[in-house]
Structure formats: structure tokens, C-alpha cells
Design a protein around this motif. Structure first.
Motif, PDB file in Angstrom:
ATOM      1  N   SER A   7      39.229  17.020 -46.555  1.00 53.63           N
ATOM      2  CA  SER A   7      38.488  18.289 -46.631  1.00 53.63           C
ATOM      3  C   SER A   7      39.398  19.473 -46.277  1.00 53.63           C
ATOM      4  O   SER A   7      38.925  20.592 -46.137  1.00 53.63           O
ATOM      5  N   CYS A   8      40.720  19.215 -46.161  1.00 49.98           N
ATOM      6  CA  CYS A   8      41.644  20.291 -45.745  1.00 49.98           C
ATOM      7  C   CYS A   8      41.773  21.391 -46.792  1.00 49.98           C
ATOM      8  O   CYS A   8      42.415  22.401 -46.541  1.00 49.98           O
ATOM      9  N   PHE A   9      41.182  21.203 -47.972  1.00 53.78           N
ATOM     10  CA  PHE A   9      41.242  22.233 -49.022  1.00 53.78           C
ATOM     11  C   PHE A   9      40.248  23.355 -48.757  1.00 53.78           C
ATOM     12  O   PHE A   9      40.244  24.367 -49.445  1.00 53.78           O
ATOM     13  N   SER A  10      39.392  23.147 -47.771  1.00 54.55           N
ATOM     14  CA  SER A  10      38.390  24.148 -47.421  1.00 54.55           C
ATOM     15  C   SER A  10      38.926  25.031 -46.303  1.00 54.55           C
ATOM     16  O   SER A  10      39.683  24.569 -45.441  1.00 54.55           O
ATOM     17  N   MET A  11      38.497  26.311 -46.302  1.00 55.58           N
ATOM     18  CA  MET A  11      38.844  27.193 -45.185  1.00 55.58           C
ATOM     19  C   MET A  11      38.108  26.738 -43.926  1.00 55.58           C
ATOM     20  O   MET A  11      38.471  27.108 -42.835  1.00 55.58           O
ATOM     21  N   ASN A  12      37.054  25.944 -44.121  1.00 55.62           N
ATOM     22  CA  ASN A  12      36.329  25.370 -42.981  1.00 55.62           C
ATOM     23  C   ASN A  12      36.313  23.846 -43.110  1.00 55.62           C
ATOM     24  O   ASN A  12      35.280  23.247 -43.406  1.00 55.62           O
ATOM     25  N   PRO A  13      37.470  23.217 -42.883  1.00 52.81           N
ATOM     26  CA  PRO A  13      37.501  21.760 -43.059  1.00 52.81           C
ATOM     27  C   PRO A  13      36.629  21.051 -42.022  1.00 52.81           C
ATOM     28  O   PRO A  13      36.323  21.618 -40.979  1.00 52.81           O
ATOM     29  N   LEU A  14      36.247  19.827 -42.364  1.00 48.46           N
ATOM     30  CA  LEU A  14      35.470  19.034 -41.407  1.00 48.46           C
ATOM     31  C   LEU A  14      36.379  18.757 -40.215  1.00 48.46           C
ATOM     32  O   LEU A  14      37.498  18.265 -40.397  1.00 48.46           O
ATOM     33  N   VAL A  15      35.911  19.082 -39.019  1.00 48.14           N
ATOM     34  CA  VAL A  15      36.788  18.872 -37.870  1.00 48.14           C
ATOM     35  C   VAL A  15      36.587  17.508 -37.236  1.00 48.14           C
ATOM     36  O   VAL A  15      37.529  16.877 -36.773  1.00 48.14           O
ATOM     37  N   ASP A  16      35.338  17.053 -37.256  1.00 49.92           N
ATOM     38  CA  ASP A  16      35.091  15.760 -36.650  1.00 49.92           C
ATOM     39  C   ASP A  16      35.159  14.687 -37.735  1.00 49.92           C
ATOM     40  O   ASP A  16      34.164  14.299 -38.325  1.00 49.92           O
ATOM     41  N   VAL A  17      36.362  14.232 -37.960  1.00 56.88           N
ATOM     42  CA  VAL A  17      36.592  13.335 -39.083  1.00 56.88           C
ATOM     43  C   VAL A  17      35.834  12.026 -38.918  1.00 56.88           C
ATOM     44  O   VAL A  17      35.300  11.474 -39.866  1.00 56.88           O
ATOM     45  N   GLU A  18      35.756  11.536 -37.700  1.00 60.23           N
ATOM     46  CA  GLU A  18      35.101  10.243 -37.501  1.00 60.23           C
ATOM     47  C   GLU A  18      33.598  10.299 -37.699  1.00 60.23           C
ATOM     48  O   GLU A  18      33.012   9.420 -38.311  1.00 60.23           O
ATOM     49  N   GLN A  19      32.978  11.346 -37.157  1.00 64.15           N
ATOM     50  CA  GLN A  19      31.510  11.398 -37.208  1.00 64.15           C
ATOM     51  C   GLN A  19      31.007  11.880 -38.566  1.00 64.15           C
ATOM     52  O   GLN A  19      29.902  11.561 -38.954  1.00 64.15           O
ATOM     53  N   THR A  20      31.806  12.682 -39.255  1.00 66.64           N
ATOM     54  CA  THR A  20      31.301  13.278 -40.493  1.00 66.64           C
ATOM     55  C   THR A  20      31.968  12.668 -41.724  1.00 66.64           C
ATOM     56  O   THR A  20      31.311  12.072 -42.563  1.00 66.64           O
ATOM     57  N   LEU A  21      33.280  12.789 -41.791  1.00 68.19           N
ATOM     58  CA  LEU A  21      33.967  12.354 -43.003  1.00 68.19           C
ATOM     59  C   LEU A  21      33.920  10.835 -43.193  1.00 68.19           C
ATOM     60  O   LEU A  21      33.615  10.342 -44.278  1.00 68.19           O
ATOM     61  N   THR A  22      34.195  10.084 -42.131  1.00 70.27           N
ATOM     62  CA  THR A  22      34.293   8.629 -42.269  1.00 70.27           C
ATOM     63  C   THR A  22      32.998   7.988 -42.794  1.00 70.27           C
ATOM     64  O   THR A  22      33.040   7.251 -43.783  1.00 70.27           O
ATOM     65  N   PRO A  23      31.843   8.269 -42.195  1.00 76.33           N
ATOM     66  CA  PRO A  23      30.628   7.634 -42.735  1.00 76.33           C
ATOM     67  C   PRO A  23      30.335   8.066 -44.167  1.00 76.33           C
ATOM     68  O   PRO A  23      29.939   7.237 -45.003  1.00 76.33           O
ATOM     69  N   ALA A  24      30.544   9.351 -44.468  1.00 81.87           N
ATOM     70  CA  ALA A  24      30.272   9.833 -45.822  1.00 81.87           C
ATOM     71  C   ALA A  24      31.233   9.165 -46.816  1.00 81.87           C
ATOM     72  O   ALA A  24      30.849   8.782 -47.927  1.00 81.87           O
ATOM     73  N   TYR A  25      32.485   9.014 -46.408  1.00 84.20           N
ATOM     74  CA  TYR A  25      33.488   8.385 -47.265  1.00 84.20           C
ATOM     75  C   TYR A  25      33.111   6.934 -47.558  1.00 84.20           C
ATOM     76  O   TYR A  25      33.187   6.449 -48.681  1.00 84.20           O
ATOM     77  N   LEU A  26      32.664   6.254 -46.500  1.00 87.61           N
ATOM     78  CA  LEU A  26      32.272   4.845 -46.659  1.00 87.61           C
ATOM     79  C   LEU A  26      31.120   4.692 -47.638  1.00 87.61           C
ATOM     80  O   LEU A  26      31.131   3.816 -48.501  1.00 87.61           O
ATOM     81  N   ARG A  27      30.126   5.568 -47.490  1.00 88.25           N
ATOM     82  CA  ARG A  27      28.964   5.460 -48.382  1.00 88.25           C
ATOM     83  C   ARG A  27      29.382   5.697 -49.838  1.00 88.25           C
ATOM     84  O   ARG A  27      28.997   4.953 -50.737  1.00 88.25           O
TER      85      ARG A  27
END
Ligand code: FNR
Length: 350
Positions: A259-279
Motif C-alpha cells: 500500500s506504499c503507493f498511497s499518500m496514506n499507506p496502511l500502517v498496521d500491516v499485520e492487522q489490516t494488510l495481512t488478513p485482507a491479503y490472505l482473503r
């Protein structure tokens, strides 16, 4: 609306300007990563390098439910996957040392991609031994003959581009760039390291401005993309100011957080990005080992999801044998991934 549509369905040289791109990355540039990059602001995404011969030995299979397109190798395992939703932004990167094989492979994948990019920068022996990747930098006749052949064989709606590294001397680099631009490519990416430099050596971004100005003087309207050490959307502004590059391409920072392409990237990678990525990975039937690998590269807070047992997401993932693991299901909740996918489709279409 029609103009927008045709622009989206057919990349032009202009689409390589003012862009922030996901770099080609073997393994790390898997389909879910590319979709996350697009959702969070990447304008174009490069797929991992695939060697021409591997494409030629593959079979194209479409999943009638999800629309997933898999190019399956001899053992039935996908050598790469894509989805029509990314096609307007998807650049297929090819490894080749042979114009005929490159053209045959490009013809096989052209219905699923918007552009073909030639890898002229990989320094790994498996590439260079067979004359591919960075070996092309010292064989400009072959390099240019592959680009010329691809340009001649592909219809105008498929862009042909190249990704190179700097040569040790600036003068030699400019000579090479001139030849490459004259093949009729639509854009050029320059990884600002020489073949012998390691990733931990700082990229030589100071050399790029002269190259950008040189290409601009050639008057063909070709964009030069900077690659090397950019950390995200905000940093890309600095890189463009420093180098004059038309666009910026990001690899490792995106591997750590797509999500680093956003000016507001996801900061909590484990709680937000990881579960969404898995799904999403489950919905797209992404290879389990590859999914685990990509998530293991994410860098972020390692928060215990199960406070009583002090288990982190990564511990649960490491122990899991597949998407259907019970502890994993508990961790990511609702488990088809269709919602994640729909959300990405909505954002990309918007
Ligand atoms: C790469 N890189 C790379 N380059 C390329 O042209 N084709 C490829 O398939 C790959 N594969 C790849 C895998 C992984 C895991 C990494 C980290 C890198 C190189 C990459 O695209 C980029 O040029 C460099 O990493 C420099 O950019 P960053 O990392 O400084 O943003």
C-alpha cells in the motif's frame, strides 16, 4: 466516457508519464500484490519476470467462476496468474535472449496484458548465463533486435518497453539508451545501479537527470522511469524532483508494504494488510507457499492477535498448512475473499 475507455484499454506513451509503478519482482510481484498496489494508488504494475521458453511450454486456463487466468507449466503449476481486472494496467515482463522466442511468447500472452517489458537488468547467473537480463546490457545488438522484433510483431495497442541498469560509464549508458529508444519502445525504466552493485548499495540517482534530458532531446516523447531506493508515494515526489524522471518505480518498499503507493499507506500491516491479503489470495487461488512468502516480506507491527496465547499473525501463518487452517480462519474471520476482490474491482474501476 468513450475516450476514457479507449485510453484505459490501450496504453500510450503518455500513460508512462507522471506515474508510480510497481516494479517487476519474481515471487514478490504475485497477482494479489499487484491488485493491492493498484488499489492503493499504483498507476501501472509490472509482473514478475517470466522467461520466454516457460511461456511457450505453458497452457492458458481460465477459471469460469473467478475469471482468474493461469498459465500452467508442465506439472500443472501456474507459472503466472493474472485477472482481467488488472489487464489495463498490467505490463508483462519477459526474460529473453532470442527475438523469435520473445515474439512467440508475447503472442501467447498478448490477450491478457497491456504491454511487454524486456528484462535487461537481472544480474543473477540463471539469467545472465543464457544471455538474458543484465547480459543484454553488453550485447546491445541482441537487446535491440529483441525490442525491434517485439515492436514489429505486436499490435499498436500493446506497448513494448525495457528495464535496464546503468552501465559503469555514463557515456556508454547514453549510447545504449539512444539505441534502445530508437527501437520504437514506448517507455524506458532505469534501475540506477550498475550490474555489479548490490541492493544495499545506494542507487546512483544523481546520474539520471542527464539521461532523462538526453532522451527528451531525442524528441520521441518517451518517458524515463526512475527505479532504485524510492520508499513510497511521498518519497516519489522527492525522487522526481531530484532526477527529472517522468515516473518512479518501486520494488522493495512495495514488497514490504504494497500500500506504499498511497499518500496514506496502511500502517498496521499485520492487522489490516495481512488478513485482507490472505482473503484475496484465497479467492484468487494463489499458490499457498507463494502467499506465505509474500506475507512474510511485509514489514509492520507484529501485534499478538491472540493475547492469551501471545500468538502473532506470523506465527499462525507459519504453522498453517493451507488456506483452510482453523487457526488462520479464526484470525482472518470471514473467509471467501470475494468481498476483498469486489472492493478492489470497485476501486480500480473508479
Ligand atoms: C527484483 N527485481 C527484479 N527486476 C526485474 O527487472 N525483474 C524481476 O523479475 C525482478 N525480481 C525481483 C525480485 C525481488 C524480490 C526484488 C527485491 C527485486 C529488481 C527490482 O525490480 C528493482 O529493480 C530493484 O529492487 C531496485 O528497486 P528498489 O528495490 O530499490 O525499489
Amino acid at each position: 466516457r468513450a475516450a476514457k475507455r479507449s485510453r484505459i484499454e490501450h496504453l500510450t506513451k503518455e500513460d508512462f508519464k507522471n506515474g508510480l509503478f510497481l516494479a517487476p519482482m519474481v515471487r514478490s510481484g504475485a497477482l494479489p500484490t499487484r491488485l493491492f498496489a493498484l488499489k492503493h494508488g499504483a498507476s501501472l504494475v509490472w509482473g514478475p519476470e517470466i522467461v520466454d521458453k516457460a511461456v511457450l511450454h505453458s497452457e492458458r486456463v481460465v477459471d469460469p467462476v473467478t475469471g482468474l487466468v493461469s498459465y500452467n507449466g508442465k506439472q500443472g503449476r501456474a507459472i503466472f496468474t493474472t485477472h482481467p481486472i488488472e489487464k489495463p494496467y498490467y505490463i508483462f515482463q519477459m526474460g529473453s535472449a532470442d527475438p523469435d522466442l520473445a515474439v512467440q511468447a508475447a503472442r501467447m500472452v498478448q490477450q491478457d496484458v497491456s504491454g511487454i517489458d524486456l528484462n535487461c537488468g537481472c544480474p543473477k547467473p540463471f539469467s545472465t548465463h543464457s544471455g538474458m537480463g543484465a547480459a543484454l546490457l553488453t550485447n546491445p545488438d541482441l537487446l535491440c533486435s529483441i525490442l525491434t522484433a517485439l515492436r514489429a510483431a505486436m499490435p499498436p495497442e500493446i506497448t513494448v518497453t525495457a528495464k535496464i541498469r546503468l552501465l559503469p560509464s555514463q557515456e556508454d549508458t547514453l549510447k545504449l539508451v539512444e539505441r534502445i529508444v530508437n527501437t520504437g519502445i514506448s517507455a524506458l525504466t532505469i534501475h540506477c545501479r550498475t550490474r555489479n552493485m548490490r541492493d544495499r548499495d545506494a542507487a546512483l540517482v544523481g546520474r539520471l537527470r542527464e539521461i532523462v534530458e538526453f532522451v527528451e532531446k531525442m524528441g520521441k516523447g518517451i518517458a524515463v522511469t526512475e527505479n532504485g531506493d524510492c520508499t513510497g508515494a511521498e518519497d516519489a515526489i522527492r525522487v522526481r524532483e531530484l532526477t527529472g524522471a517522468h515516473s518512479v518505480m518501486i520494488a522493495r518498499a512495495a514488497e514490504s508494504n504494497p500500500s506504499c503507493f498511497s499518500m496514506n499507506p496502511l500502517v498496521d500491516v499485520e492487522q489490516t494488510l495481512t488478513p485482507a491479503y490472505l482473503r484475496l489470495a484465497k479467492y484468487l487461488d494463489n499458490n499457498w507457499g507463494l502467499t506465505k512468502f509474500c506475507i512474510s516480506q511485509f514489514k509492520g507491527r507484529h501485534v499478538a492477535f491472540d493475547k492469551a496465547q501471545q500468538k502473532t499473525y506470523h506465527q499462525v501463518l507459519n504453522a498453517a498448512k493451507g488456506f483452510d487452517d482453523a487457526a488462520l480462519s479464526e484470525m482472518v474471520g470471514e473467509w471467501t475473499g470475494e468481498e476483498e476482490f469486489k472492493e478492489i474491482v470497485k476501486v480500480i474501476e473508479a
